[in-house]
Motif scaffolding. Structure first.
Motif, mmCIF file in Angstrom:
data_model
loop_
_atom_site.group_PDB
_atom_site.id
_atom_site.type_symbol
_atom_site.label_atom_id
_atom_site.label_comp_id
_atom_site.label_asym_id
_atom_site.label_seq_id
_atom_site.Cartn_x
_atom_site.Cartn_y
_atom_site.Cartn_z
ATOM 1 N N PHE A 386 0.852 -1.188 0.000
ATOM 2 C CA PHE A 386 0.000 0.000 0.000
ATOM 3 C C PHE A 386 0.886 1.236 0.000
ATOM 4 C CE2 PHE A 386 -2.343 3.506 1.842
ATOM 5 C CZ PHE A 386 -3.597 3.387 1.258
ATOM 6 N N LYS A 387 0.522 2.200 -0.822
ATOM 7 C CA LYS A 387 1.257 3.475 -0.868
ATOM 8 C C LYS A 387 0.327 4.511 -1.480
ATOM 9 C CE LYS A 387 5.679 5.488 -2.347
ATOM 10 N NZ LYS A 387 5.130 6.787 -2.790
ATOM 11 N N TYR A 388 -0.285 5.322 -0.621
ATOM 12 C CA TYR A 388 -1.201 6.327 -1.164
ATOM 13 C C TYR A 388 -1.263 7.537 -0.244
ATOM 14 C CZ TYR A 388 -4.225 7.012 -5.127
ATOM 15 O OH TYR A 388 -4.717 7.432 -6.339
ATOM 16 N N HIS A 389 -1.673 8.642 -0.838
ATOM 17 C CA HIS A 389 -1.741 9.884 -0.085
ATOM 18 C C HIS A 389 -3.176 10.141 0.392
ATOM 19 C CE1 HIS A 389 -2.709 10.933 -4.239
ATOM 20 N NE2 HIS A 389 -3.502 11.866 -3.721
ATOM 21 N N ILE A 390 -3.320 11.124 1.260
ATOM 22 C CA ILE A 390 -4.651 11.505 1.719
ATOM 23 C C ILE A 390 -5.461 11.948 0.503
ATOM 24 C CG2 ILE A 390 -5.932 13.210 3.080
ATOM 25 C CD1 ILE A 390 -3.670 13.093 5.111
ATOM 26 N N PRO A 391 -6.633 11.353 0.304
ATOM 27 C CA PRO A 391 -7.373 11.565 -0.947
ATOM 28 C C PRO A 391 -7.686 13.027 -1.235
ATOM 29 C CG PRO A 391 -8.771 10.549 0.726
ATOM 30 C CD PRO A 391 -7.372 10.504 1.242
ATOM 31 N N TYR A 392 -7.417 13.392 -2.491
ATOM 32 C CA TYR A 392 -7.744 14.720 -3.004
ATOM 33 C C TYR A 392 -7.201 15.841 -2.104
ATOM 34 C CZ TYR A 392 -10.718 11.873 -5.906
ATOM 35 O OH TYR A 392 -11.173 10.910 -6.789
ATOM 36 N N MET A 393 -5.983 15.617 -1.620
ATOM 37 C CA MET A 393 -5.325 16.661 -0.839
ATOM 38 C C MET A 393 -3.876 16.783 -1.290
ATOM 39 S SD MET A 393 -5.491 17.395 3.267
ATOM 40 C CE MET A 393 -3.914 16.728 3.776
ATOM 41 N N ASP A 483 -6.999 2.852 3.500
ATOM 42 C CA ASP A 483 -7.829 3.782 2.722
ATOM 43 C C ASP A 483 -8.818 4.505 3.614
ATOM 44 O OD1 ASP A 483 -6.998 3.536 -0.059
ATOM 45 O OD2 ASP A 483 -7.693 1.467 0.065
ATOM 46 N N GLU A 484 -9.457 3.735 4.502
ATOM 47 C CA GLU A 484 -10.435 4.323 5.407
ATOM 48 C C GLU A 484 -9.773 5.289 6.378
ATOM 49 O OE1 GLU A 484 -11.922 0.906 3.444
ATOM 50 O OE2 GLU A 484 -10.156 1.032 4.729
ATOM 51 N N LEU A 485 -8.566 4.955 6.829
ATOM 52 C CA LEU A 485 -7.835 5.832 7.741
ATOM 53 C C LEU A 485 -7.525 7.171 7.070
ATOM 54 C CD1 LEU A 485 -6.336 6.493 10.338
ATOM 55 C CD2 LEU A 485 -4.370 5.196 9.454
ATOM 56 N N LEU A 486 -7.043 7.116 5.845
ATOM 57 C CA LEU A 486 -6.736 8.352 5.117
ATOM 58 C C LEU A 486 -7.989 9.196 4.901
ATOM 59 C CD1 LEU A 486 -4.178 7.050 2.447
ATOM 60 C CD2 LEU A 486 -3.686 8.329 4.535
ATOM 61 N N SER A 487 -9.093 8.523 4.612
ATOM 62 C CA SER A 487 -10.354 9.254 4.409
ATOM 63 C C SER A 487 -10.828 9.921 5.698
ATOM 64 C CB SER A 487 -11.435 8.308 3.880
ATOM 65 O OG SER A 487 -11.103 7.840 2.585
ATOM 66 N N GLU A 488 -10.658 9.227 6.813
ATOM 67 C CA GLU A 488 -11.048 9.807 8.108
ATOM 68 C C GLU A 488 -10.182 11.013 8.446
ATOM 69 O OE1 GLU A 488 -13.541 9.168 10.087
ATOM 70 O OE2 GLU A 488 -14.316 7.528 8.869
ATOM 71 N N VAL A 489 -8.890 10.933 8.153
ATOM 72 C CA VAL A 489 -8.003 12.073 8.386
ATOM 73 C C VAL A 489 -8.424 13.247 7.508
ATOM 74 C CG1 VAL A 489 -5.637 12.934 8.189
ATOM 75 C CG2 VAL A 489 -6.049 10.652 9.121
ATOM 76 N N LYS A 490 -8.784 12.957 6.262
ATOM 77 C CA LYS A 490 -9.242 14.020 5.361
ATOM 78 C C LYS A 490 -10.487 14.703 5.930
ATOM 79 C CE LYS A 490 -9.722 16.429 1.539
ATOM 80 N NZ LYS A 490 -10.055 15.794 0.263
ATOM 81 N N ARG A 491 -11.425 13.921 6.443
ATOM 82 C CA ARG A 491 -12.645 14.495 7.015
ATOM 83 C C ARG A 491 -12.335 15.384 8.226
ATOM 84 N NH1 ARG A 491 -15.510 9.942 4.836
ATOM 85 N NH2 ARG A 491 -14.651 8.495 6.355
#
Length: 532
Positions: A386-393, A483-491
């Motif tokens: 897994f390697k991804y950034h905070i979505p749409y940020m 993925d869910e963790l990154l989305s929660e951080v974005k929120r």
């Protein structure tokens, strides 16, 4: 007089087809892939099969007598050596070029042997490939460099060598290709305000099944055909939700890369057709069905985008093989433009009228009516990366990424700040941050959030296990994967820290970094430390 053509690395016959439509005679073709040979021969029937299975490198090294028996004399030689090694889509253009250069030189060796032999009739030759190959082709080659004897020099880059954009030759695609050799310049036939769009293609063919009992127009060659005789179009292959959602993210939020249309932009010529079918990647070619559902294009749609005649058949046992046949081809309308330029220069007075195909009853696999089951999501393997950034940020090329790695069987999760791409790319990790710009209330919010998240995640192993599970399973069990963790951080950033604008100085790296990037990094680092 009709000029004869020999086609090397002929593939499905797109290069040959353009010359055939321009009135030239294709007398021989070579390829190493059985479906390509069969497709070429079925669409260009003759008493003796035109296309032959052969290794072009081996042909180039044959002794003179055998070489002349294998490769007939012709006024024109065309060729498109395999482009995978040179493509920018293969390891970002950093793939091993050894085999690609070997095949390139093999083709040039054949051209040189035919051009410089006694009483040669060769007048034109063309090499087509991806744009990146230009860097690996010399202006000219001595015979010694091609492994041949003699003092002749093969000029490879004539005044018309360069990158050509297919859309200006009435190909409904923005495909770009590099052309070199000995040839007159092809003449563009459309301007920016007259380009053939993807919508034009869809309108001409009609959606799958919609015109089985009507005539279907061939937008490329201005002819028509009964819908029930149009092959590989009357079927729907739907893309599973978990796949198209991944593709949407890759297209519109792919780290340092720009946004792409999702689904495809109908108002412009289509993007380059790739050789591999995918419903979950940035390169995926995705069309809408209805009600938030999406599908793969039909083989006939991608073939029309590549400017093949509507009656051209692709002889593969599956849609993926047919897709590869189309994606690897030279667009016939561009090939036609090259052939027409030669025809006009002589002039040959060839018959330039559309030439229909005729097929005998055979083992052709027609996808019409085929039912495709929607792909079912499977659990990921134990060491799925897994390697991804905070979505749409992404802010000023900065982004906060979460990634895993493995030490034997042990999974580890880390957080990084990434900046820019390519040669300018920078990565920052284990940053000693001073979050003095945050209020006590904001620090409490972060601490409470990290407590909740860490208790739900529990451990690195649990985070990996949640990542492995299907989207449905994670939703039903309310699991927190990466993925869910990154989305929660974005929120959290949007709801509590949206007011932070601009940059903050990070002493340890001597950089001005956007506030939101620093805050999101700090939040993730806090969580990671609690579950380590």
């Amino acid at each position: 007089m009709v000029y004869k053509v020999v086609d090397f690395f002929c593939g499905a016959g797109g290069f040959s087809e353009g010359f055939h439509q321009a009135g030239f005679e294709i007398i021989k073709a070579f390829d190493i892939w059985d479906p390509a040979i069969k497709t070429h021969n079925k669409n260009h029937p003759s008493a003796v099969p035109i296309a032959t299975k052969a290794d072009v490198q081996e042909i180039s090294l044959l002794k003179d007598e055998e070489f002349e028996e294998v490769v007939p004399d012709s006024e024109v030689i065309i060729g498109s050596p395999p482009c995978v090694a040179f493509s920018n889509s293969n390891k970002s253009g950093k793939a091993d070029k050894t085999l690609g250069i070997t095949l390139l030189k093999s083709y040039l060796r054949i051209v040189a042997r035919k051009m410089f032999k006694k009483d040669s009739i060769l007048k034109y030759w063309i090499l087509e490939n991806v744009t990146n190959i230009e860097k690996y082709i010399q202006e000219e080659y001595t015979m010694e460099e091609l492994g041949l004897s003699g003092n002749d020099i093969l000029t490879v880059k004539n005044e018309y060598a360069g990158v050509y954009k297919m859309q200006y030759y009435s190909v409904p695609s923005t495909r770009k290709r590099y052309i070199c050799g000995e040839f007159p310049a092809p003449v563009p036939v459309v301007t920016d305000d007259r380009l053939v769009t993807l919508q034009n293609v869809i309108n001409s063919l009609g959606s799958p099944h919609s015109r089985e009992n009507q005539m279907i127009n061939d937008i490329n060659f201005n002819t028509e055909m009964p819908g029930n005789l149009v092959t590989d179009h009357h079927y729907i292959k739907e893309i599973a939700e978990f796949e198209w959602k991944k593709a949407e993210r890759q297209k519109q939020d792919k780290g340092y890369m720009g946004r792409m249309s999702f689904p495809e932009n109908m108002e412009k010529p289509a993007r380059t057709i790739m050789a591999t079918m995918s419903g979950s990647s940035r390169e995926s070619f995705i069309l809408p069905i209805e009600n938030n559902r999406y599908r793969y294009p039909t083989i006939r749609e991608v073939a029309t985008v590549m400017s093949f005649p509507i009656d051209y058949r692709f002889y593969g046992e599956s849609d993926s093989v047919k897709y590869k046949l189309v994606g690897n081809a030279v667009p016939p309308k561009f090939s036609y433009a090259l052939a027409k330029a030669i025809n006009d220069e002589i002039p040959l007075n060839n018959n330039l009228n559309f030439k229909k195909k005729t097929f005998k009853e055979d083992e052709f696999v027609n996808l019409n009516g085929k039912k495709y089951a929607i792909k079912i999501e499977k659990k990921k393997n134990k060491k799925a990366k897994f390697k991804y950034h905070i979505p749409y940020m992404k802010i000023n090329t900065y982004r906060t990424e979460l990634l895993n790695s493995f030490n034997g069987e042990q999974v580890e999760w880390t957080v990084e700040i990434h900046k820019s791409q390519g040669k300018n790319a920078e990565v920052f990790r284990e940053l000693p941050l001073k979050m003095s710009f945050l209020s006590d209330k904001e620090l409490t919010i972060i601490n409470n959030f990290s407590d909740v998240m860490s208790k739900r995640i529990v451990s690195f192993e649990n985070l990996q296990e949640s990542y492995r599970k299907t989207s449905t399973e994670k939703l039903e069990k309310r699991l927190i994967g990466p993925d869910e963790l990154l989305s929660e951080v974005k929120r959290l950033i949007i709801s509590k820290f949206e007011h932070y604008k601009g940059d903050v100085n990070i002493d340890s790296i001597q950089k001005e970094v956007p506030y939101k990037i620093v805050i999101s990094y700090y939040i993730l680092e806090t969580i990671i430390k609690k579950i380590d």
